[in-house]
Enzyme design. Sequence first.
Site, PDB file in Angstrom:
ATOM      1  N   ASP A   1       2.081 -20.797   1.488  1.00  0.00           N
ATOM      2  CA  ASP A   1       1.061 -20.022   2.180  1.00  0.00           C
ATOM      3  C   ASP A   1       1.026 -20.466   3.647  1.00  0.00           C
ATOM      4  OD1 ASP A   1      -1.221 -18.877   3.170  1.00  0.00           O
ATOM      5  OD2 ASP A   1      -2.505 -19.458   1.481  1.00  0.00           O
TER       6      ASP A   1
ATOM      7  N   ASP B   1       4.680 -12.792  11.630  1.00  0.00           N
ATOM      8  CA  ASP B   1       5.245 -11.510  11.202  1.00  0.00           C
ATOM      9  C   ASP B   1       4.625 -11.159   9.859  1.00  0.00           C
ATOM     10  OD1 ASP B   1       6.733  -9.349  10.490  1.00  0.00           O
ATOM     11  OD2 ASP B   1       8.621 -10.439  10.264  1.00  0.00           O
TER      12      ASP B   1
ATOM     13  N   ASP C   1      11.435 -10.357   5.251  1.00  0.00           N
ATOM     14  CA  ASP C   1      12.678  -9.571   5.320  1.00  0.00           C
ATOM     15  C   ASP C   1      13.791 -10.321   6.042  1.00  0.00           C
ATOM     16  OD1 ASP C   1      12.226  -9.297   8.094  1.00  0.00           O
ATOM     17  OD2 ASP C   1      11.318  -7.332   7.885  1.00  0.00           O
TER      18      ASP C   1
ATOM     19  N   ASP D   1       0.230  -5.789   6.620  1.00  0.00           N
ATOM     20  CA  ASP D   1      -1.097  -5.294   7.000  1.00  0.00           C
ATOM     21  C   ASP D   1      -2.206  -6.246   6.535  1.00  0.00           C
ATOM     22  OD1 ASP D   1       0.113  -3.046   8.059  1.00  0.00           O
ATOM     23  OD2 ASP D   1      -0.167  -1.844   6.256  1.00  0.00           O
TER      24      ASP D   1
END
Lengths: 288, 288
Positions: free
Chosen positions: B149, B167, B98, B170
Amino acid sequence: MTKYPEWIEEKDGSLWLTEYERENLKISYRLKEIIFSESSPFQHVMIVDTFDFGRALVLDGIVQTTALDGHIYNEMITHVPLCLHPNPKKVLIIGGGDCGAAREAAKYPHIERIDMVEIDELVVKACKAHLPEISGNLSDPRVHFIFDDGLRFVKDRRNEYDVVIVDSSDPIGPAEHLFERGFYEDLHRVLKDDGIMVCQSQSPIFHQNVLRNTASILKELFAFSKTYIATVPTYPGGLWSFTAGSKTYPLDRFPDRITPVETKYFNEEILKSCFSLPTFMKKFLPNG
Amino acid sequence: MTKYPEWIEEKDGSLWLTEYERENLKISYRLKEIIFSESSPFQHVMIVDTFDFGRALVLDGIVQTTALDGHIYNEMITHVPLCLHPNPKKVLIIGGGDCGAAREAAKYPHIERIDMVEIDELVVKACKAHLPEISGNLSDPRVHFIFDDGLRFVKDRRNEYDVVIVDSSDPIGPAEHLFERGFYEDLHRVLKDDGIMVCQSQSPIFHQNVLRNTASILKELFAFSKTYIATVPTYPGGLWSFTAGSKTYPLDRFPDRITPVETKYFNEEILKSCFSLPTFMKKFLPNG
């Protein structure tokens, strides 16, 4: 077929409780069962057993407290003022029908009397019978239950309590007037000259007007006033506020040592840190 | 008729997003509109405009961050380690699609380089274009976007960063391996000898195993480790945890003065109070 209140829905073989209070955010709890469901003259009272939060008290379709997280709210509204007052002996709780605040207050051996004034006897009955995780099956002889309107109870009293705790529901329904200035003036009068009061002052995110208004009134009435926060998972926004007013004792001077009581959330570090407010709260609060 | 993903429902003329992740608790957001909706090779990416929380990033049907409260999470995962390190120059962010953590880190003039390694370019594209409240339309030349990754990126690096921020989403889906021991060992190696890392470590109420496990690993690997908390309204339970590991600097010694940056939640008092944990967390945490 059982007739359920409008906030209960049967879906895919399960019962769901959906809070209807907020127009744009719906929180639904899957229920194991409805344990108690009756109407009092004041509101609809339910005890339900949820899958994720254990048993819960539901008033007019809004979850008030749950076995999982009710201790956070009850510990924070009770232990903070009782630790900031150096010698509390007589405590008044307005509201608090789940009996959680009374239960927490009764943990201190030096407290001599706890008057709990709850308008709705059915809430106390239901919680004592079906919500022992919160009420603790309270039978302490120092706790006096008075089923009366808190507004009326404080009207003709003065100089009587060391600590007053206002454990109200939201400012709609029976608790509406517990957020008004006249009530806080009465509380100021029922407190002794060195008394401390605290009230729940709603969500700093979703009810900024209620919080700002409450903080402004307490700032005007009391020598010292301060807002503190805790995370209450089942309240909208999670972040919840409490506002304290004190006649004599500064609210930012902490005792050297607090009386140790058994708690799940509250401790000395939490007492010292709960008054640290996020920047956005400092900006809109008169006492930030 | 538009075909919506399964977590979107049209009801009474309104669009509702219902998080399906939890079996027994459903949170539904009423939407003004769906602004962006596409699948990447990793997940389904949506930007929606909600009534109560403003715009929100939704991955595989789970709300990740919203305009209303996203700053709390992003400020807390970023400013805490950046204030505890006395002189951070090179920062690595793993995840953080984000762009909120990168935006917060870029507020410090003394930081020279921010590498942001995000597996899913579509998340960054969507947030830059449609979620400026969080991403801030980030165009700071010190921020380097690396679409890779995170696990692979840290494999063959060492002694390179002052601060690493994990960051992640889940621990199901693309972020699963970011909660495993091998990854933290790699992070320890990519940090300089006085480096500090922090990761989000899930809900202290609903994901105690994830938090305890993360805290245990960091305690073993680092000279100092500590868990801190904040209230993130749109995450389940509201109460959220972050766990930090430090090679050299104790995490309970605070700087005399922090570099002032514009924030909405974080401030010096919050820095000092966020490490104060409720009693139930101290009981189950190895570093409590």
